[in-house]
Design a protein around this motif. Structure first.
Motif, short mmCIF file in Angstrom:
data_model
loop_
_atom_site.label_atom_id
_atom_site.label_comp_id
_atom_site.label_asym_id
_atom_site.label_seq_id
_atom_site.Cartn_x
_atom_site.Cartn_y
_atom_site.Cartn_z
N GLY A 1 -41.75 -19.04 -4.14
CA GLY A 1 -41.94 -20.36 -3.22
C GLY A 1 -43.09 -20.86 -3.60
O GLY A 1 -43.76 -20.72 -4.37
N CYS A 2 -43.37 -22.03 -2.75
CA CYS A 2 -44.32 -23.01 -2.95
C CYS A 2 -45.84 -22.02 -2.71
O CYS A 2 -46.75 -22.32 -3.35
CB CYS A 2 -44.48 -24.17 -2.20
N LEU A 3 -45.85 -21.29 -1.71
CA LEU A 3 -47.05 -20.44 -1.38
C LEU A 3 -47.33 -19.62 -2.62
O LEU A 3 -48.42 -19.29 -3.08
CB LEU A 3 -46.67 -19.78 -0.16
N ASP A 4 -46.13 -18.62 -3.33
CA ASP A 4 -46.27 -17.80 -4.17
C ASP A 4 -47.07 -18.52 -5.38
O ASP A 4 -47.96 -18.14 -6.18
CB ASP A 4 -45.32 -17.03 -4.58
N VAL B 1 -48.71 -26.54 -9.93
CA VAL B 1 -47.59 -25.54 -9.88
C VAL B 1 -46.51 -26.37 -10.68
O VAL B 1 -45.62 -25.83 -11.28
CB VAL B 1 -47.34 -25.71 -8.46
N LYS B 2 -46.36 -27.73 -10.63
CA LYS B 2 -45.20 -28.26 -11.11
C LYS B 2 -45.68 -28.04 -12.77
O LYS B 2 -44.41 -28.22 -13.63
CB LYS B 2 -45.05 -29.90 -10.93
N TRP C 1 -42.74 -24.40 -9.33
CA TRP C 1 -42.21 -24.96 -8.07
C TRP C 1 -42.08 -26.37 -8.31
O TRP C 1 -43.13 -27.00 -8.93
CB TRP C 1 -43.04 -24.25 -6.95
N ASP C 2 -40.90 -26.95 -7.73
CA ASP C 2 -41.09 -28.32 -7.64
C ASP C 2 -40.10 -28.69 -6.54
O ASP C 2 -39.55 -27.88 -5.83
CB ASP C 2 -40.19 -28.88 -8.84
N SER C 3 -40.19 -30.04 -5.93
CA SER C 3 -39.77 -30.33 -4.75
C SER C 3 -39.11 -31.89 -5.14
O SER C 3 -39.86 -32.55 -5.71
CB SER C 3 -40.50 -30.09 -3.50
N PRO D 1 -44.56 -33.63 -1.52
CA PRO D 1 -44.46 -32.16 -1.59
C PRO D 1 -45.87 -31.61 -1.40
O PRO D 1 -45.90 -30.38 -1.20
CB PRO D 1 -43.94 -31.90 -3.13
N TRP D 2 -46.83 -32.37 -1.77
CA TRP D 2 -48.39 -31.70 -1.45
C TRP D 2 -48.37 -31.58 0.15
O TRP D 2 -49.20 -30.39 0.38
CB TRP D 2 -49.18 -32.60 -2.16
N ALA D 3 -47.84 -32.34 0.79
CA ALA D 3 -47.87 -32.10 2.29
C ALA D 3 -47.30 -30.69 2.76
O ALA D 3 -47.75 -30.15 3.45
CB ALA D 3 -47.38 -33.45 2.92
N THR D 4 -46.16 -30.39 2.08
CA THR D 4 -45.47 -29.17 2.15
C THR D 4 -46.47 -27.87 2.06
O THR D 4 -46.63 -27.09 2.67
CB THR D 4 -44.18 -28.95 1.36
N ILE D 5 -47.17 -28.26 0.74
CA ILE D 5 -48.01 -27.13 0.30
C ILE D 5 -49.05 -26.85 1.28
O ILE D 5 -49.59 -25.77 1.79
CB ILE D 5 -48.64 -27.27 -0.98
#
Length: 161
Positions: free
Chosen positions: A84-87, A110-111, A116-118, A123-127
């Motif tokens: 996932g994004c945290l891992d 990460v990408k 991980w991708d979104s 997506p950086w706001a998600t992270i």
């Protein structure tokens, strides 16, 4: 008038808040709407808009949604899933524990690593949000630290599991 007769006596589903409830249409009144009886409780009420009633096509009960089964490989064992994004963020930040990055830099790393991708617009706001939640929830036991506004790194105080 024909549509009202078509619905009378039929089993329908109606949304009540977030829930879907089965009802039987009893009658129709031009001013009050459709009189319905809830299947479980037997209570009766009126529904003004016919659009809220979804005909169950002769089914006695709405079919529950099937839960997706975990992905399995040919051997019948669970296959390895992408982190996932945290891992993924922890893995990227662990490559240089002294370096800090903002959420956008973390996402790009990460990408680029294919971890991980979104499809989200930001997506950086998600992270950033996910890392912030982990820091708030776990405190010193979090995998991450926040050095300055928007700068994240690996938490050196975290004891390995």
């Amino acid at each position: 008038m024909g549509y009202e007769k078509h619905l009378i006596g039929s089993t329908c589903e109606i949304a009540v808040g977030k829930n879907k409830v089965e009802v039987t249409v009893i009658s129709h009144d031009e001013k009050k709407g459709y009189k319905v009886r809830y299947k479980k409780s037997g209570n009766e009420t009126f529904v003004k808009d016919a659009g809220r009633l979804r005909l169950l096509d002769g089914k006695e009960k709405a079919e529950p949604k099937a839960k997706p089964s975990p992905a399995k490989d040919n051997n019948g064992t669970k296959s390895a899933r992408k982190p996932g994004c945290l891992d993924a963020a922890a893995e990227v930040l662990a490559q240089d524990p002294k370096k800090t990055m903002n959420a956008k830099e973390i996402f790009e790393a990460v990408k680029a690593a294919g971890l991980w991708d979104s499809d989200a617009a930001t997506p950086w706001a998600t992270i950033s949000s996910a890392i912030g939640r982990e820091i708030d929830k776990k405190g010193d036991q979090s995998r991450f630290r926040k050095d300055s506004t928007g700068q994240f790194g690996i938490n050196p105080k975290k004891k390995p599991a």
